[in-house]
Design a protein around this motif. Structure first.
Motif, mmCIF file in Angstrom:
data_model
loop_
_atom_site.group_PDB
_atom_site.id
_atom_site.type_symbol
_atom_site.label_atom_id
_atom_site.label_comp_id
_atom_site.label_asym_id
_atom_site.label_seq_id
_atom_site.Cartn_x
_atom_site.Cartn_y
_atom_site.Cartn_z
ATOM 1 N N TYR A 448 7.199 -13.306 -13.347
ATOM 2 C CA TYR A 448 7.263 -11.846 -13.457
ATOM 3 C C TYR A 448 6.335 -11.198 -12.424
ATOM 4 N N VAL A 449 5.132 -11.755 -12.266
ATOM 5 C CA VAL A 449 4.173 -11.210 -11.291
ATOM 6 C C VAL A 449 4.765 -11.267 -9.886
ATOM 7 N N GLN A 450 5.370 -12.422 -9.535
ATOM 8 C CA GLN A 450 5.978 -12.568 -8.207
ATOM 9 C C GLN A 450 7.102 -11.557 -8.017
ATOM 10 N N LYS A 451 7.897 -11.370 -9.053
ATOM 11 C CA LYS A 451 9.012 -10.415 -9.000
ATOM 12 C C LYS A 451 8.496 -8.990 -8.773
ATOM 13 N N MET A 452 7.393 -8.632 -9.456
ATOM 14 C CA MET A 452 6.846 -7.288 -9.325
ATOM 15 C C MET A 452 6.205 -7.082 -7.949
ATOM 16 N N SER A 455 9.112 -6.339 -5.774
ATOM 17 C CA SER A 455 9.681 -5.024 -6.094
ATOM 18 C C SER A 455 8.816 -3.903 -5.528
ATOM 19 N N ILE A 456 7.493 -4.048 -5.679
ATOM 20 C CA ILE A 456 6.573 -3.030 -5.156
ATOM 21 C C ILE A 456 6.667 -2.975 -3.630
ATOM 22 N N GLU A 457 6.660 -4.148 -2.989
ATOM 23 C CA GLU A 457 6.722 -4.187 -1.528
ATOM 24 C C GLU A 457 8.029 -3.588 -1.017
ATOM 25 N N ASN A 458 9.151 -3.944 -1.637
ATOM 26 C CA ASN A 458 10.454 -3.427 -1.205
ATOM 27 C C ASN A 458 10.553 -1.924 -1.404
ATOM 28 N N LEU A 486 6.957 0.658 -18.046
ATOM 29 C CA LEU A 486 5.578 0.181 -18.216
ATOM 30 C C LEU A 486 4.621 1.356 -18.332
ATOM 31 N N SER A 487 3.537 1.157 -19.070
ATOM 32 C CA SER A 487 2.506 2.190 -19.157
ATOM 33 C C SER A 487 1.805 2.307 -17.806
ATOM 34 N N ALA A 488 1.170 3.458 -17.568
ATOM 35 C CA ALA A 488 0.461 3.669 -16.307
ATOM 36 C C ALA A 488 -0.640 2.628 -16.128
ATOM 37 N N ASP A 489 -1.334 2.280 -17.226
ATOM 38 C CA ASP A 489 -2.426 1.308 -17.147
ATOM 39 C C ASP A 489 -1.896 -0.081 -16.782
ATOM 40 N N CYS A 490 -0.778 -0.460 -17.381
ATOM 41 C CA CYS A 490 -0.186 -1.776 -17.096
ATOM 42 C C CYS A 490 0.288 -1.830 -15.642
ATOM 43 N N PHE A 491 0.902 -0.743 -15.170
ATOM 44 C CA PHE A 491 1.370 -0.720 -13.781
ATOM 45 C C PHE A 491 0.186 -0.770 -12.816
ATOM 46 N N ASP A 492 -0.919 -0.097 -13.176
ATOM 47 C CA ASP A 492 -2.132 -0.157 -12.352
ATOM 48 C C ASP A 492 -2.614 -1.598 -12.190
ATOM 49 N N ALA A 493 -2.536 -2.371 -13.285
ATOM 50 C CA ALA A 493 -2.952 -3.779 -13.242
ATOM 51 C C ALA A 493 -2.065 -4.578 -12.291
ATOM 52 N N LEU A 494 -0.756 -4.314 -12.323
ATOM 53 C CA LEU A 494 0.181 -5.002 -11.425
ATOM 54 C C LEU A 494 -0.040 -4.568 -9.972
ATOM 55 N N LEU A 495 -0.352 -3.280 -9.787
ATOM 56 C CA LEU A 495 -0.594 -2.756 -8.444
ATOM 57 C C LEU A 495 -1.868 -3.351 -7.847
ATOM 58 N N LEU A 496 -2.863 -3.574 -8.697
ATOM 59 C CA LEU A 496 -4.103 -4.198 -8.236
ATOM 60 C C LEU A 496 -3.822 -5.619 -7.734
ATOM 61 N N ASP A 497 -2.946 -6.326 -8.467
ATOM 62 C CA ASP A 497 -2.546 -7.669 -8.035
ATOM 63 C C ASP A 497 -1.789 -7.594 -6.703
ATOM 64 N N LYS A 502 -1.927 -8.536 -0.708
ATOM 65 C CA LYS A 502 -1.520 -7.861 0.539
ATOM 66 C C LYS A 502 -0.047 -7.429 0.530
ATOM 67 N N HIS A 503 0.459 -7.070 -0.671
ATOM 68 C CA HIS A 503 1.810 -6.518 -0.752
ATOM 69 C C HIS A 503 1.784 -4.994 -0.772
ATOM 70 N N ALA A 504 0.595 -4.412 -0.975
ATOM 71 C CA ALA A 504 0.466 -2.955 -1.041
ATOM 72 C C ALA A 504 -0.965 -2.565 -0.696
ATOM 73 N N VAL A 505 -1.117 -1.304 -0.309
ATOM 74 C CA VAL A 505 -2.444 -0.744 -0.050
ATOM 75 C C VAL A 505 -2.545 0.568 -0.819
ATOM 76 N N VAL A 506 -3.643 0.750 -1.548
ATOM 77 C CA VAL A 506 -3.876 2.003 -2.256
ATOM 78 C C VAL A 506 -5.060 2.694 -1.596
ATOM 79 N N HIS A 507 -4.830 3.939 -1.154
ATOM 80 C CA HIS A 507 -5.900 4.675 -0.488
ATOM 81 C C HIS A 507 -5.748 6.162 -0.789
#
Length: 644
Positions: A448-452, A455-458, A486-497, A502-507
């Motif tokens: 699931y983590v790999q899939k997300m 998905s985030i990168e795409n 997903l809840s905002a908190d759960c998505f934040d956890a996935l975004l941190l991963d 190096k699939h995303a940058v938050v700034h």
């Protein structure tokens, strides 16, 4: 296990002498309320104390026997550990006896003793005949080993034999519901002048002490225990299995009623559906199957509500004798938990037609029998909490918390956490957590983590393609695109991963792709901020730049670019290729050197090392850097200021 923790429940036909037998055994008349005396039957659940010769003490619940009050009989039986079935020798087994026996079997009361009552009305030959008939009726069922004891409440004959049989049964009986959580279904509520509201019931599990807070379910009101009585005696604490009376504060008799449930606050949650291991006994004198979705009465604890029984999987009906998984959907919520027993009665006319065991207290509204769901139900049916927690984890399609797995599996949170941590060590589960203070931990599968991540990168690549001039997308907009459920908190956890890999940058509150122009710039700035914080923390003794990049989880190429940008902004100074300091630290070193060499003084490298307060490892590169910058120059083995 202390035997006096057990509750003995009586069952049997209305005229088969249950109350008389309890009076003869215990000296307590369960028909003690005036209304009950006038009507000559036990309406509410009376209880008495039965001491046996071996020191065992049983709490005895006398439950109503006539047709109209089968519901109370169910209420009483749900909290008992062993049963005493009364059958009159002159009448034998009646339809109501059979129905009561069915209820005891469905509730899986482990131990039964049969009292063949009113033996003074028949001769010995008839008694022997009736003993054989009862034994024959019990043969092949869960109570085939039950002792059948002839007694007479009027003459006292057989009472000692019955007490001995109850003692033998108690020694082979263990507590039905083991849990740390206090749970008590309420069967009586009344007011005592000067004390206030009092409730009675059997404490199913846990313990209750004076001063404890308890939650009334389903309304959620919280009350405190002012006092506790067991068998008329005041106590400070009551353990599971006892019949108790509790004096509750700040509750009126309108706010707590018979049928309500008391529990440790926030540990039990009412539900309008549950998955169950269900047995269909059939409707008396009919072979008609029970159609999936049929309306029924559902009894749990001391409450009965209407609802529907739906079969999980195929076929879509229950034949007589079927035992299968079912989802029970309720018209009113009940506070059920894993391993609770329940009884189902036909909607109209009302007969006991089945019952079983609660497996999942909070399932999704579905009757589809997927392999994952069946595995979980099998584990719950087998009372394997560890396997149930693992199955509950795999059943979820999105990240779950430890508490959610515990609730889904019906196990305690400590078991769920142990299972999740074991799966994590075996790399079958990933732990995720946002960077917010006090953030919740989530667990999901590596797949699931790999899939997300993908998905985030795409989603980010698509966004940059559609918005080439935009610096990034908001977190919330990205969540809606990628995983809106997903809840905002759960998505934040996935975004941190996704950031860490190096699939995303938050700034600055926006998310961008690492290879997009804005993304690359943001990534470099993030790396620079991380490096500067590390250099400032290291102060006079930083690690080498390669070690610094590694400890900050920054790729070397990115680290070198970030360090160069820090040099350009004047925030960092690279003394050698492998050594850098925060700019303010180098300024302090320079000030120390200038002070030592003031007024034309000279000093050796060792003396300047001491002035700067650093080891030789750092002193020599720093002094050579000051030489290169024209701040100092060598004069033999010593250094002097250049005058710049």
């Amino acid at each position: 296990m202390k035997h006096h923790d057990l509750v003995l429940g009586t069952a049997g036909h209305i005229d088969h002498g249950k109350s008389s037998l309890i009076l003869a055994l215990t000296g307590t008349d369960p028909d003690r309320l005036s209304e009950e005396k006038q009507r000559g039957i036990t309406i509410e659940l009376g209880f008495a104390r039965l001491p046996l010769d071996d020191g065992t003490t049983l709490g005895v619940v006398d439950v109503p026997g006539h047709e109209k009050f089968v519901r109370q009989m169910i209420s009483g039986s749900t909290g008992i550990d062993m049963a005493l079935l009364c059958i009159a020798a002159d009448d034998g087994i009646m339809p109501q006896t059979t129905e009561h026996l069915a209820v005891l079997e469905l509730l899986r009361i482990p131990t039964l003793v049969v009292a063949l009552t009113k033996t003074d009305l028949v001769d010995d030959e008839w008694v022997a005949f009736m003993v054989d008939e009862v034994s024959e009726r019990l043969a092949g069922g869960p109570y085939e080993a039950a002792e059948v004891v002839p007694v007479s409440s009027r003459t006292g004959a057989g009472l000692d034999d019955l007490k001995a049989a109850l003692g033998r049964a108690a020694r082979t009986t263990s507590r039905q519901k083991a849990s740390d959580t206090a749970r008590l279904p309420i069967d009586r509520v009344f007011t005592i002048k000067g004390a206030g509201t009092v409730i009675t019931g059997t404490l199913w599990s846990g313990a209750i002490s004076v001063g404890d807070e308890l939650e009334v379910l389903p309304n959620g009101r919280i009350s405190r225990v002012r006092s506790i009585q067991i068998h008329g005696e005041s106590v400070e604490r009551a353990e599971a299995g006892h019949r108790v009376a509790l004096n509750l504060n700040a509750l009126s008799t309108d706010e707590v009623r018979p049928g309500d449930f008391l529990a440790t606050p926030h540990t039990v949650f009412a539900t309008d559906r549950f998955d169950a291991d269900f047995t269909y006994l059939g409707i008396p004198s009919s072979d008609k199957p029970l159609e999936s979705g049929a309306r029924v009465h559902v009894s749990h604890g001391t409450r009965e509500v209407t609802g529907r029984v739906l079969r999980i999987g195929e076929p879509l009906a229950f034949k007589r004798g079927d035992r299968a998984y079912a989802q029970i959907r309720l018209d009113e919520e009940l506070p059920v938990s894993w391993r609770d027993r329940f009884i189902v009665r036909s909607y109209s006319p009302v007969h006991v037609i089945g019952g079983g065991v609660v497996l999942r207290a909070h399932p999704k509204r579905s009757t589809t029998a997927t392999p994952e769901k069946t595995d979980l139900l099998d584990a719950l049916r087998d009372e394997d909490g560890t396997r149930a927690a693992e199955c509950a984890f795999y059943l979820e399609k999105s990240p779950v918390t430890c508490d959610e797995v515990a609730q889904s599996a019906g196990c305690c949170p400590s078991t769920a956490r142990e299972v999740l941590e074991t799966l994590e060590k075996a790399r079958k589960a990933c732990r995720l957590q946002s960077d917010q203070a006090g953030a919740i931990q989530y667990f999901t599968t590596p797949r699931y983590v790999q899939k997300m991540r993908s998905s985030i990168e795409n989603a980010l690549l698509a966004f940059h393609n559609e918005n080439p001039t935009s610096t990034g997308i908001s977190k919330e907009a990205l969540r809606q695109k990628v995983a809106g459920r997903l809840s905002a908190d759960c998505f934040d956890a996935l975004l941190l991963d996704a950031q860490a890999t190096k699939h995303a940058v938050v700034h600055a509150g926006e998310v961008c792709h690492p290879q997009a122009g804005a993304g690359a710039q943001a990534l470099e700035q993030q790396a620079a901020e991380t490096l500067l914080a590390a250099l400032r923390e290291a102060a006079e003794s930083p690690a080498s730049t390669s070690e610094l990049f590694s400890s900050c989880n920054i790729e070397p190429a990115l680290g070198r670019r970030a360090l160069s940008s820090l040099e350009k902004t004047g925030d960092a100074v690279r003394v050698t290729k492998e050594l850098a300091f925060a700019a303010e630290v180098v300024s302090r070193f320079e000030h120390a050197v200038r002070t030592r060499l003031a007024d034309g003084a000279s000093a050796s490298a060792s003396e300047l090392k001491d002035a700067m307060g650093v080891s030789r490892k750092y002193a020599i590169p720093l002094l050579e850097y000051f030489d290169d910058k024209g701040i100092t120059r060598r004069s033999g083995d010593e250094r002097v200021l250049t005058g710049r």
